[in-house]
Motif scaffolding. Sequence first.
Motif, PDB file in Angstrom:
ATOM      1  N   GLN A 165       0.833  -1.193   0.000  1.00  0.00           N
ATOM      2  CA  GLN A 165       0.000   0.000   0.000  1.00  0.00           C
ATOM      3  C   GLN A 165       0.874   1.252   0.000  1.00  0.00           C
ATOM      4  N   ARG A 166       0.356   2.308  -0.616  1.00  0.00           N
ATOM      5  CA  ARG A 166       1.035   3.606  -0.606  1.00  0.00           C
ATOM      6  C   ARG A 166       1.269   4.047   0.838  1.00  0.00           C
ATOM      7  N   ILE A 167       2.501   4.462   1.136  1.00  0.00           N
ATOM      8  CA  ILE A 167       2.847   4.861   2.500  1.00  0.00           C
ATOM      9  C   ILE A 167       1.909   5.960   3.004  1.00  0.00           C
ATOM     10  N   MET A 168       1.631   6.957   2.178  1.00  0.00           N
ATOM     11  CA  MET A 168       0.853   8.105   2.656  1.00  0.00           C
ATOM     12  C   MET A 168      -0.637   7.813   2.805  1.00  0.00           C
ATOM     13  N   ASP A 169      -1.049   6.585   2.471  1.00  0.00           N
ATOM     14  CA  ASP A 169      -2.437   6.172   2.700  1.00  0.00           C
ATOM     15  C   ASP A 169      -2.592   5.365   3.987  1.00  0.00           C
ATOM     16  N   LEU A 170      -1.479   5.044   4.634  1.00  0.00           N
ATOM     17  CA  LEU A 170      -1.541   4.233   5.846  1.00  0.00           C
ATOM     18  C   LEU A 170      -2.129   5.030   7.010  1.00  0.00           C
ATOM     19  N   ASP A 171      -2.925   4.362   7.834  1.00  0.00           N
ATOM     20  CA  ASP A 171      -3.512   4.990   9.016  1.00  0.00           C
ATOM     21  C   ASP A 171      -2.547   4.860  10.194  1.00  0.00           C
ATOM     22  N   PRO A 172      -2.029   5.977  10.697  1.00  0.00           N
ATOM     23  CA  PRO A 172      -1.182   5.890  11.888  1.00  0.00           C
ATOM     24  C   PRO A 172      -2.040   5.699  13.132  1.00  0.00           C
ATOM     25  N   LEU A 173      -1.752   4.680  13.901  1.00  0.00           N
ATOM     26  CA  LEU A 173      -2.513   4.380  15.109  1.00  0.00           C
ATOM     27  C   LEU A 173      -1.714   4.682  16.371  1.00  0.00           C
ATOM     28  N   GLU A 174      -0.389   4.793  16.232  1.00  0.00           N
ATOM     29  CA  GLU A 174       0.480   5.069  17.371  1.00  0.00           C
ATOM     30  C   GLU A 174       1.533   6.101  16.959  1.00  0.00           C
ATOM     31  N   LEU A 175       2.027   6.838  17.942  1.00  0.00           N
ATOM     32  CA  LEU A 175       3.030   7.865  17.662  1.00  0.00           C
ATOM     33  C   LEU A 175       4.283   7.260  17.044  1.00  0.00           C
ATOM     34  N   HIS A 176       4.689   6.100  17.541  1.00  0.00           N
ATOM     35  CA  HIS A 176       5.957   5.499  17.112  1.00  0.00           C
ATOM     36  C   HIS A 176       5.732   4.231  16.283  1.00  0.00           C
ATOM     37  N   GLN A 177       4.639   4.219  15.546  1.00  0.00           N
ATOM     38  CA  GLN A 177       4.275   3.068  14.720  1.00  0.00           C
ATOM     39  C   GLN A 177       5.349   2.782  13.681  1.00  0.00           C
ATOM     40  N   ARG A 178       5.621   1.493  13.478  1.00  0.00           N
ATOM     41  CA  ARG A 178       6.646   1.073  12.520  1.00  0.00           C
ATOM     42  C   ARG A 178       6.020   0.514  11.249  1.00  0.00           C
ATOM     43  N   THR A 179       6.807   0.526  10.181  1.00  0.00           N
ATOM     44  CA  THR A 179       6.331  -0.012   8.913  1.00  0.00           C
ATOM     45  C   THR A 179       7.505  -0.455   8.054  1.00  0.00           C
ATOM     46  N   GLN A 180       7.216  -1.292   7.065  1.00  0.00           N
ATOM     47  CA  GLN A 180       8.186  -1.576   6.012  1.00  0.00           C
ATOM     48  C   GLN A 180       8.285  -0.343   5.115  1.00  0.00           C
ATOM     49  N   LEU A 181       9.358  -0.257   4.345  1.00  0.00           N
ATOM     50  CA  LEU A 181       9.496   0.846   3.401  1.00  0.00           C
ATOM     51  C   LEU A 181      10.212   0.378   2.144  1.00  0.00           C
ATOM     52  N   PHE A 182       9.565   0.643   1.002  1.00  0.00           N
ATOM     53  CA  PHE A 182      10.145   0.444  -0.318  1.00  0.00           C
ATOM     54  C   PHE A 182       9.990   1.791  -1.028  1.00  0.00           C
ATOM     55  N   ILE A 183      11.090   2.490  -1.284  1.00  0.00           N
ATOM     56  CA  ILE A 183      10.992   3.875  -1.748  1.00  0.00           C
ATOM     57  C   ILE A 183      12.077   4.174  -2.769  1.00  0.00           C
ATOM     58  N   GLY A 184      11.703   4.957  -3.782  1.00  0.00           N
ATOM     59  CA  GLY A 184      12.684   5.352  -4.784  1.00  0.00           C
ATOM     60  C   GLY A 184      12.087   5.460  -6.169  1.00  0.00           C
ATOM     61  N   SER A 185      12.866   5.085  -7.164  1.00  0.00           N
ATOM     62  CA  SER A 185      12.442   5.188  -8.560  1.00  0.00           C
ATOM     63  C   SER A 185      11.207   4.326  -8.813  1.00  0.00           C
ATOM     64  N   LYS A 186      10.262   4.867  -9.563  1.00  0.00           N
ATOM     65  CA  LYS A 186       8.955   4.232  -9.754  1.00  0.00           C
ATOM     66  C   LYS A 186       9.065   2.805 -10.280  1.00  0.00           C
ATOM     67  N   LYS A 187       9.822   2.594 -11.334  1.00  0.00           N
ATOM     68  CA  LYS A 187       9.893   1.265 -11.939  1.00  0.00           C
ATOM     69  C   LYS A 187      10.544   0.257 -11.000  1.00  0.00           C
ATOM     70  N   MET A 188      11.514   0.684 -10.234  1.00  0.00           N
ATOM     71  CA  MET A 188      12.207  -0.233  -9.338  1.00  0.00           C
ATOM     72  C   MET A 188      11.302  -0.652  -8.180  1.00  0.00           C
ATOM     73  N   VAL A 189      10.536   0.296  -7.638  1.00  0.00           N
ATOM     74  CA  VAL A 189       9.623  -0.040  -6.549  1.00  0.00           C
ATOM     75  C   VAL A 189       8.520  -0.970  -7.052  1.00  0.00           C
ATOM     76  N   GLU A 190       7.988  -0.674  -8.228  1.00  0.00           N
ATOM     77  CA  GLU A 190       6.951  -1.527  -8.786  1.00  0.00           C
ATOM     78  C   GLU A 190       7.469  -2.938  -9.042  1.00  0.00           C
ATOM     79  N   LYS A 191       8.707  -3.055  -9.509  1.00  0.00           N
ATOM     80  CA  LYS A 191       9.305  -4.357  -9.751  1.00  0.00           C
ATOM     81  C   LYS A 191       9.474  -5.116  -8.429  1.00  0.00           C
ATOM     82  N   ALA A 192       9.915  -4.419  -7.385  1.00  0.00           N
ATOM     83  CA  ALA A 192      10.081  -5.052  -6.081  1.00  0.00           C
ATOM     84  C   ALA A 192       8.744  -5.570  -5.572  1.00  0.00           C
TER      85      ALA A 192
END
Length: 329
Positions: free
Chosen positions: A298-325
């Motif tokens: 899911q898009r990071i900026m669509d995630l619902d934060p439920l806690e101040l220090h909530q953790r998440t995975q992150l895949f970020i960068g060039s569009k084609k590379m993230v989509e491939k991942a």
Amino acid sequence: MNNKTLVGSTIGTTLDRFINKKQSEFPFATGELSQLLRDIALAGKIINVEINKSGLLDIAGAYGTTNVQGEEQQKLDVIANIRFIRALKNGGQVCAIVSEEDDEIVEINQDSNYVVAMDPLDGSSNIDVNVSIGTIFSIYRRVSPNGSPVSREDVLQKGQKQVAAGYILYGSSTMMVYTTGHGVNGFTYEQSLGEFVLSHPDITCPNDGSIYSVNEGSYFSFEKGVQQYIEYCKEQRYSARYIGSLVSDFHRNMFKGGIYIYPRTDKALNGKLRLVYECNALAFIAEQAGGVATDGEQRIMDLDPLELHQRTQLFIGSKKMVEKAESFL
């Protein structure tokens, strides 16, 4: 260019002048957001000085306490947190701060309209070995009525609600990169003037790239899909580049084209990076530069934060590379 032209050439647009020029992009603004960005820049200048002195004074190394995440605090973590909170408090534009270094919301001024979420000094453990580090920040407009007590709804907003986000990179030069939703611009600190000067206007992230950044030391604790994507990168002869400082890794890949990955592991089932004050800010910048940021599903900026220090995975960068991942997950 002849010598006379060189002598008379301008050094560029200062951050202050750039902010004033762009203020018209915010019909609801009365100068508060502009002042807030200046306050953050001021704190960045102060921390730049502290970092440059760290090898001479006893302000490097561990502080002797842990933060809410159970991570050992460095002395400069604590110093940076104090400097930013003081600058934002004195500026008067912030009602509350969420910081990696504080367990709870830091309430500042109930009559102000903005909330700041920040990691005052990301990668601070690298200071001892003189590796680049950074500050990450994001800015939201409060949703509760002005003058009322700050609520958790004010600080737990989706990333898509950010009005500005950025980072300050303390490296071979000090840079402030930020967006207000109208593209991304970078400013380099000119020490003799004491000013941030526009050096990288309209930053764009390449649509594709050949750099992958991930801590391969944790390879065998990654999910199978992540392992397969890493093998794919190796088959494509991509370059492995990993500094271990989030701001530095992200900054390089945004300019050169690449992907930064911090997946969940056996020890961190939800991922390790913090959504509210790390991932949302960088996701906003990435998207404004033409890149992509997801948690693998899911898009990071669509995630619902439920806690101040909530953790998440992150895949970020060039569009084609993230989509491939994502296709491997």
